[in-house]
Every structure is written in structure tokens, then in C-alpha cells.
Design a protein around this motif. Structure first.
Motif, PDB file in Angstrom:
ATOM      1  N   THR A  46       0.808  -1.219   0.000  1.00 19.67           N
ATOM      2  CA  THR A  46       0.000   0.000   0.000  1.00 19.67           C
ATOM      3  C   THR A  46       0.843   1.271   0.000  1.00 19.67           C
ATOM      4  OG1 THR A  46      -0.167  -0.248   2.405  1.00 19.67           O
ATOM      5  CG2 THR A  46      -2.034  -1.043   1.099  1.00 19.67           C
ATOM      6  N   SER A  47       2.149   1.115  -0.114  1.00 15.20           N
ATOM      7  CA  SER A  47       3.035   2.281  -0.141  1.00 15.20           C
ATOM      8  C   SER A  47       3.510   2.522  -1.569  1.00 15.20           C
ATOM      9  CB  SER A  47       4.229   2.064   0.792  1.00 15.20           C
ATOM     10  OG  SER A  47       3.780   1.992   2.130  1.00 15.20           O
ATOM     11  N   LEU A  48       3.786   3.782  -1.866  1.00 12.63           N
ATOM     12  CA  LEU A  48       4.110   4.174  -3.243  1.00 12.63           C
ATOM     13  C   LEU A  48       5.449   4.879  -3.339  1.00 12.63           C
ATOM     14  CD1 LEU A  48       0.620   5.652  -4.202  1.00 12.63           C
ATOM     15  CD2 LEU A  48       1.502   3.351  -4.722  1.00 12.63           C
ATOM     16  N   LEU A  49       5.998   4.816  -4.537  1.00 10.21           N
ATOM     17  CA  LEU A  49       7.277   5.423  -4.839  1.00 10.21           C
ATOM     18  C   LEU A  49       7.132   6.204  -6.139  1.00 10.21           C
ATOM     19  CD1 LEU A  49      10.134   5.047  -3.572  1.00 10.21           C
ATOM     20  CD2 LEU A  49      10.492   3.221  -5.214  1.00 10.21           C
ATOM     21  N   ALA A  50       7.667   7.409  -6.179  1.00  7.34           N
ATOM     22  CA  ALA A  50       7.748   8.186  -7.420  1.00  7.34           C
ATOM     23  C   ALA A  50       9.215   8.239  -7.790  1.00  7.34           C
ATOM     24  CB  ALA A  50       7.196   9.594  -7.217  1.00  7.34           C
ATOM     25  N   ILE A  51       9.520   7.813  -9.029  1.00 10.78           N
ATOM     26  CA  ILE A  51      10.910   7.785  -9.457  1.00 10.78           C
ATOM     27  C   ILE A  51      11.088   8.579 -10.738  1.00 10.78           C
ATOM     28  CG2 ILE A  51      11.516   5.625  -8.316  1.00 10.78           C
ATOM     29  CD1 ILE A  51      11.158   4.221 -11.010  1.00 10.78           C
ATOM     30  N   ASP A  52      12.240   9.197 -10.844  1.00 15.32           N
ATOM     31  CA  ASP A  52      12.596   9.963 -12.040  1.00 15.32           C
ATOM     32  C   ASP A  52      13.259   9.002 -13.014  1.00 15.32           C
ATOM     33  OD1 ASP A  52      13.678  11.618 -13.985  1.00 15.32           O
ATOM     34  OD2 ASP A  52      14.244  13.184 -12.555  1.00 15.32           O
ATOM     35  N   GLU A  53      12.517   8.628 -14.048  1.00 20.27           N
ATOM     36  CA  GLU A  53      13.021   7.663 -15.025  1.00 20.27           C
ATOM     37  C   GLU A  53      14.179   8.219 -15.843  1.00 20.27           C
ATOM     38  OE1 GLU A  53       9.298   5.039 -16.370  1.00 20.27           O
ATOM     39  OE2 GLU A  53       9.019   7.200 -16.746  1.00 20.27           O
ATOM     40  N   ASP A  54      14.278   9.536 -15.919  1.00 16.80           N
ATOM     41  CA  ASP A  54      15.331  10.177 -16.704  1.00 16.80           C
ATOM     42  C   ASP A  54      16.603  10.424 -15.903  1.00 16.80           C
ATOM     43  OD1 ASP A  54      13.530  10.262 -18.847  1.00 16.80           O
ATOM     44  OD2 ASP A  54      12.779  12.238 -18.236  1.00 16.80           O
ATOM     45  N   GLY A  66      18.266   7.959 -13.635  1.00 17.37           N
ATOM     46  CA  GLY A  66      18.692   6.723 -12.971  1.00 17.37           C
ATOM     47  C   GLY A  66      17.691   6.182 -11.978  1.00 17.37           C
ATOM     48  N   GLU A  67      16.420   6.436 -12.197  1.00 15.88           N
ATOM     49  CA  GLU A  67      15.348   5.992 -11.299  1.00 15.88           C
ATOM     50  C   GLU A  67      15.532   6.526  -9.866  1.00 15.88           C
ATOM     51  OE1 GLU A  67      14.223   1.902 -11.676  1.00 15.88           O
ATOM     52  OE2 GLU A  67      13.743   2.194 -13.793  1.00 15.88           O
ATOM     53  N   ARG A  68      15.972   7.758  -9.789  1.00 12.50           N
ATOM     54  CA  ARG A  68      16.130   8.449  -8.504  1.00 12.50           C
ATOM     55  C   ARG A  68      14.759   8.642  -7.863  1.00 12.50           C
ATOM     56  NH1 ARG A  68      15.981  14.163  -7.591  1.00 12.50           N
ATOM     57  NH2 ARG A  68      15.679  14.350  -9.834  1.00 12.50           N
ATOM     58  N   ILE A  69      14.661   8.384  -6.571  1.00 14.51           N
ATOM     59  CA  ILE A  69      13.405   8.586  -5.845  1.00 14.51           C
ATOM     60  C   ILE A  69      13.150  10.077  -5.716  1.00 14.51           C
ATOM     61  CG2 ILE A  69      12.177   8.267  -3.659  1.00 14.51           C
ATOM     62  CD1 ILE A  69      13.845   5.729  -3.237  1.00 14.51           C
ATOM     63  N   VAL A  70      11.934  10.513  -6.076  1.00 11.98           N
ATOM     64  CA  VAL A  70      11.566  11.919  -5.947  1.00 11.98           C
ATOM     65  C   VAL A  70      10.313  12.112  -5.083  1.00 11.98           C
ATOM     66  CG1 VAL A  70      12.716  12.684  -8.061  1.00 11.98           C
ATOM     67  CG2 VAL A  70      10.343  11.889  -8.172  1.00 11.98           C
ATOM     68  N   GLY A  71       9.702  11.005  -4.656  1.00  7.15           N
ATOM     69  CA  GLY A  71       8.536  11.106  -3.781  1.00  7.15           C
ATOM     70  C   GLY A  71       8.153   9.745  -3.240  1.00  7.15           C
ATOM     71  N   ILE A  72       7.546   9.764  -2.055  1.00  7.86           N
ATOM     72  CA  ILE A  72       7.098   8.514  -1.440  1.00  7.86           C
ATOM     73  C   ILE A  72       5.775   8.731  -0.716  1.00  7.86           C
ATOM     74  CG2 ILE A  72       9.438   7.611  -1.052  1.00  7.86           C
ATOM     75  CD1 ILE A  72       8.888   8.282   1.989  1.00  7.86           C
ATOM     76  N   VAL A  73       5.041   7.654  -0.567  1.00 11.68           N
ATOM     77  CA  VAL A  73       3.895   7.600   0.341  1.00 11.68           C
ATOM     78  C   VAL A  73       4.029   6.304   1.112  1.00 11.68           C
ATOM     79  CG1 VAL A  73       1.396   7.403   0.583  1.00 11.68           C
ATOM     80  CG2 VAL A  73       2.336   8.858  -1.197  1.00 11.68           C
ATOM     81  N   LEU A  74       4.117   6.399   2.433  1.00  9.54           N
ATOM     82  CA  LEU A  74       4.060   5.228   3.292  1.00  9.54           C
ATOM     83  C   LEU A  74       2.642   5.177   3.836  1.00  9.54           C
ATOM     84  CD1 LEU A  74       7.512   5.649   4.954  1.00  9.54           C
ATOM     85  CD2 LEU A  74       6.765   3.611   3.731  1.00  9.54           C
ATOM     86  N   ALA A  75       1.928   4.123   3.474  1.00 11.30           N
ATOM     87  CA  ALA A  75       0.521   4.003   3.851  1.00 11.30           C
ATOM     88  C   ALA A  75       0.210   2.558   4.191  1.00 11.30           C
ATOM     89  CB  ALA A  75      -0.376   4.481   2.705  1.00 11.30           C
ATOM     90  N   GLY A  76      -0.778   2.373   5.051  1.00 11.17           N
ATOM     91  CA  GLY A  76      -1.167   1.022   5.435  1.00 11.17           C
ATOM     92  C   GLY A  76      -2.561   0.970   6.001  1.00 11.17           C
TER      93      GLY A  76
END
Length: 170
Positions: A68-76, A78-88
Motif C-alpha cells: 500500500t506504499s508508493l514510490l515516485a521515481i525519475d526515469e530520466d 537513474g530511477e532516482r526517488i523523488v517522492g514517497i507515500v508510506l501508507a497502510g
């Protein structure tokens, strides 16, 4: 259930996996514990203690395992993380359990803030008010400082709502 919530402007939102957790912890150190206004007010020592508390807690891991948690990655980039949601999942007994854990916190300048937030959760009584037995609780949402103001938080929230619908959260 879809694990990929689409790519826009080179940013892909997807379900977080356990193998992401190492990088998520680093991301939170750089963009949550140092940038969240609550931690800024509490000072560096409180920020470090809360970081240690959360990293030693199994809460984040259980949310990731729940899918139930999400990750936003910058595909351009190196798949750097640019956002997250920790949810449950949260159940009717969860607010009391959270309150008990906050009461047990030792020497934390943030304890009054966490007590206030827990009291709000208890007094809102959403389980009884809406007649539900579970809900999807967004514990932490963080967007990289340089990415703020670009609608990424809105996209993460929309993807989380999709997760909730797909998993039959009321």
C-alpha cells in the motif's frame, strides 16, 4: 492490482517494494526529517531521534509488505526517488494502539505533537462515524524539495486512492 500507476513528465509512480526500503530510508533522511516543518521546529536532535525511532520500528516495513506504499521515481535520472507515500491499513483498534505507543515514547520533544495528532485521530472516530472496519491510512507523504510545487503530491494521493479502491477499502 496494478503496481504501476503511470508515467508523466518522466516521473513514474509505482508500488514500493521491500528492495526499495534502503533507498527510501536515505530519501527520508534527506527530504522528510530535514524538511518537514514539525522536525524543523523540534530541532536536529529530535529529528535524529525520530529518524532512529522510525527506522527501528517495523511500521514502515509492514506498510511496504502490505503493498500500500508508493514510490515516485525519475526515469530520466537513474530511477532516482523523488517522492514517497508510506501508507497502510488502519483498524478500529489502531488509534488506541498508536496512542499507547506515543505515551511510551521517552524524552522526545515531539511527543506533545504526536499526542495531539493521536487525539485528533481518536476523536474523529471515523470507524464509528462512517461505519467502516478498516481504512487506508497515509502515514507519510514526502516529495523531494526540488520537485515540490509540480503536482507530484497530488499524483501520489490519486494513486493511493486507486490502491485503496483496488483493495476494497471503503
Amino acid at each position: 492490482m496494478s503496481t504501476n500507476f503511470g508515467s508523466k513528465d518522466g516521473i513514474l509512480i509505482r508500488t514500493m517494494k521491500m528492495e526499495d526500503y534502503y533507498h527510501v530510508k536515505i530519501f527520508m533522511r534527506e527530504h522528510f526529517y530535514t524538511a518537514d516543518p514539525i522536525f524543523a521546529v523540534a530541532g536536529e536532535d529530535a529529528s535524529k531521534r525520530m529518524q532512529q525511532f522510525y527506522e527501528e520500528s517495523s511500521d514502515h516495513i509492514s506498510m511496504i509488505k502490505e503493498g500500500t506504499s508508493l514510490l515516485a521515481i525519475d526515469e530520466d535520472d537513474g530511477e532516482r526517488i523523488v517522492g514517497i507515500v508510506l501508507a497502510g491499513s488502519l483498524f478500529a483498534s489502531s488509534p488506541e494502539e498508536i496512542r499507547r505507543r506515543v505515551i511510551e515514547m521517552e524524552h522526545c520533544s515531539l511527543k506533545p505533537i504526536f499526542m495531539f495528532m493521536t487525539d485528533v485521530l481518536l476523536k474523529a472516530n471515523v470507524f464509528e462515524k462512517y461505519g467502516v472496519i478498516k481504512l487506508l491510512y497515509s502515514s507519510k507523504t514526502t516529495v523531494e524539495t526540488s520537485m515540490r510545487g509540480k503536482g507530484l503530491g497530488t499524483r501520489l494521493a490519486a494513486a493511493l486512492m486507486e490502491v485503496g479502491r483496488s483493495r476494497d477499502f471503503p
